[in-house]
Design an enzyme around this catalytic site. Sequence first.
Site, PDB file in Angstrom:
ATOM      1  N   HIS A 104       0.854  -1.189   0.000  1.00 33.01           N
ATOM      2  CA  HIS A 104       0.000   0.000   0.000  1.00 33.01           C
ATOM      3  C   HIS A 104       0.893   1.244   0.000  1.00 33.01           C
ATOM      4  O   HIS A 104       2.039   1.198   0.467  1.00 33.01           O
ATOM      5  CB  HIS A 104      -0.886   0.026   1.241  1.00 33.01           C
ATOM      6  N   GLU A 159       0.941   3.884   1.873  1.00 31.96           N
ATOM      7  CA  GLU A 159       1.421   4.281   3.195  1.00 31.96           C
ATOM      8  C   GLU A 159       2.597   3.417   3.647  1.00 31.96           C
ATOM      9  O   GLU A 159       3.577   3.923   4.186  1.00 31.96           O
ATOM     10  CB  GLU A 159       0.303   4.174   4.246  1.00 31.96           C
ATOM     11  N   CYS A 192      -6.478   2.040   5.487  1.00 29.83           N
ATOM     12  CA  CYS A 192      -7.137   0.799   5.884  1.00 29.83           C
ATOM     13  C   CYS A 192      -6.622   0.407   7.283  1.00 29.83           C
ATOM     14  O   CYS A 192      -5.704   1.045   7.806  1.00 29.83           O
ATOM     15  CB  CYS A 192      -6.816  -0.292   4.868  1.00 29.83           C
ATOM     16  N   CYS A 214      -2.749  -0.149   7.372  1.00 29.17           N
ATOM     17  CA  CYS A 214      -1.971   1.087   7.263  1.00 29.17           C
ATOM     18  C   CYS A 214      -2.160   1.979   8.485  1.00 29.17           C
ATOM     19  O   CYS A 214      -1.209   2.614   8.943  1.00 29.17           O
ATOM     20  CB  CYS A 214      -2.324   1.820   5.975  1.00 29.17           C
TER      21      CYS A 214
END
Length: 158
Positions: free
Chosen positions: A54, A56, A84, A87
Amino acid sequence: MMTEDEKYMKKAIRKAKEAAALGEVPVGCVIVREGKVIATGRNMRETKRSALAHAEIMAIRSACRKTGAWRLCDCDIYVTLEPCPMCAGAIINARARRVIWGAPDKKAGAFGSVADMSVFDLNHSIEINGGVLEEECASLVSEFFRALREEKKKITAE
């Protein structure tokens, strides 16, 4: 006049557009310390074939390498889509000062939309600012999925 948060969110939007250009869901992230961008990341799940890639996570990994520390206490994290749970946990564990997100994620958002990791009595509390350049950030994601649906229609029609 653009605020500081909007200025850095614009940089995150550029990273999200890079992700979209590679066929990735358009999510971008920028980490700022003392008014300087120290790390960036974009969604790379398809490219890296990893559930962990992801935006992040990619940015946090880069910031930790650059600073030589896992604590990002004096850093602000800008991300185009609400983080999410994975993260959000990484952001809290990295001890970031603030997280600033653009569009809410009504399916997996963990800083207010579906859940709010910031309200738990965890090892670190974090300041949350959601909805910065929300329309622009949301349109990146909705346009990406609209185009994907159109492409699928073309393929099934052939």
